[in-house]
Design a protein around this motif. Sequence first.
Motif, short mmCIF file in Angstrom:
data_model
loop_
_atom_site.label_atom_id
_atom_site.label_comp_id
_atom_site.label_asym_id
_atom_site.label_seq_id
_atom_site.Cartn_x
_atom_site.Cartn_y
_atom_site.Cartn_z
N UNK A 1 -36.90 28.22 -42.03
CA UNK A 1 -37.56 28.78 -40.86
C UNK A 1 -36.91 28.32 -39.55
N UNK A 2 -35.95 27.41 -39.63
CA UNK A 2 -35.22 27.01 -38.43
C UNK A 2 -34.30 28.16 -38.01
N UNK A 3 -33.96 28.19 -36.71
CA UNK A 3 -33.12 29.28 -36.22
C UNK A 3 -31.78 29.35 -36.93
N UNK A 4 -31.28 30.58 -37.09
CA UNK A 4 -29.89 30.77 -37.46
C UNK A 4 -29.21 31.53 -36.32
N UNK A 5 -27.91 31.57 -36.35
CA UNK A 5 -27.18 32.14 -35.21
C UNK A 5 -27.40 33.64 -35.05
N UNK A 6 -27.63 34.34 -36.14
CA UNK A 6 -27.89 35.78 -36.03
C UNK A 6 -29.19 36.03 -35.27
N UNK A 7 -30.22 35.24 -35.56
CA UNK A 7 -31.48 35.37 -34.82
C UNK A 7 -31.26 35.09 -33.33
N UNK A 8 -30.55 34.01 -33.05
CA UNK A 8 -30.32 33.63 -31.66
C UNK A 8 -29.53 34.71 -30.91
N UNK A 9 -28.59 35.35 -31.58
CA UNK A 9 -27.84 36.44 -30.93
C UNK A 9 -28.77 37.59 -30.56
N UNK A 10 -29.73 37.88 -31.43
CA UNK A 10 -30.69 38.94 -31.11
C UNK A 10 -31.56 38.56 -29.92
N UNK A 11 -31.97 37.29 -29.85
CA UNK A 11 -32.79 36.85 -28.71
C UNK A 11 -32.07 37.10 -27.39
N UNK A 12 -30.81 36.69 -27.35
CA UNK A 12 -30.03 36.81 -26.12
C UNK A 12 -29.76 38.28 -25.79
N UNK A 13 -29.49 39.07 -26.80
CA UNK A 13 -29.14 40.48 -26.57
C UNK A 13 -30.34 41.33 -26.20
N UNK A 14 -31.50 41.06 -26.83
CA UNK A 14 -32.65 41.94 -26.66
C UNK A 14 -33.58 41.53 -25.53
N UNK A 15 -33.72 40.23 -25.28
CA UNK A 15 -34.68 39.79 -24.27
C UNK A 15 -34.27 38.42 -23.73
N UNK A 16 -33.23 38.43 -22.93
CA UNK A 16 -32.68 37.17 -22.42
C UNK A 16 -33.71 36.43 -21.56
N UNK A 17 -34.59 37.18 -20.87
CA UNK A 17 -35.61 36.54 -20.03
C UNK A 17 -36.55 35.67 -20.85
N UNK A 18 -36.67 35.97 -22.15
CA UNK A 18 -37.55 35.21 -23.02
C UNK A 18 -36.84 34.16 -23.84
N UNK A 19 -35.59 33.87 -23.51
CA UNK A 19 -34.80 32.88 -24.25
C UNK A 19 -34.53 31.70 -23.34
N UNK A 20 -35.34 30.64 -23.44
CA UNK A 20 -35.26 29.50 -22.54
C UNK A 20 -34.91 28.22 -23.28
N UNK A 21 -34.19 27.34 -22.61
CA UNK A 21 -33.93 26.02 -23.17
C UNK A 21 -34.13 24.97 -22.10
N UNK A 22 -34.39 23.74 -22.56
CA UNK A 22 -34.51 22.58 -21.68
C UNK A 22 -33.31 21.67 -21.95
N UNK A 23 -32.69 21.22 -20.88
CA UNK A 23 -31.44 20.46 -21.00
C UNK A 23 -31.53 19.18 -20.19
#
Length: 224
Positions: free
Chosen positions: A45-67
């Motif tokens: 259930x942890x992220x894989x890169x294909x899922x993360x690519x969809x997040x960025x491509x489909x709804x970048x406003x909803x893809x947040x990280x803390x650094x």
Amino acid sequence: MNKQLYVWHKGKPVEAIIRNYSEQDFDGLIEAQRLSFPPPFPEELLWNKEQLREHVALFREGALCAEVDDRIVGSMTGLIVDISEYGHSHSWETVTDNGYIRNHRPDGNTLYVVDICIIPEYRKTGLGKWLMQSMYETVVQLQLDRLLGGGRMPGYGTKSQEATPQQYVEKVLTGEWSDPVISFLLRCGRVPVGIAENYLQDEESLNHAVIMEWRNPFRASAAK
């Protein structure tokens, strides 16, 4: 989004950044998930890169990280849905397209939380609340009615012989019992609106989740 702020870590302020993540961040995001959700949480259930690519491509406003210090220490991901299509007894797999968010609907009314995590080292610094606040700002900016999502109930497994899931949540709300996830979401301003059975494969929660929302105070329709 690119937000600079300070949080308290080990007794002193440290500079942190909350921003939209991109493909260059994928390894760091996956590592943050691995640290945030150790066994018995299912590794698949942890992220894989294909899922993360969809997040960025489909709804970048909803893809947040803390650094912090060029290291990703947390993340939060969402998509937009029309919640009337799912109700409050949905599963995580159904409402998030198993984490791929290909069911993202820009014309929907609800920002649905796919995931939020903070690595153990940076918990209780306020970064989780800042991620949530940043997503609330996205709800307001996009003029959506609400933010909604399922919260794990990791304390329920040890109390299941004493209470139903609804009774468990009620005892957390009265302060009789404590649950780390539900309590965190309450502190972030989220309100319970339902219980979902078989929400997610989650041994500690016995697969249950409490559906919790934050209504956009600037939208009259959100009050209905």
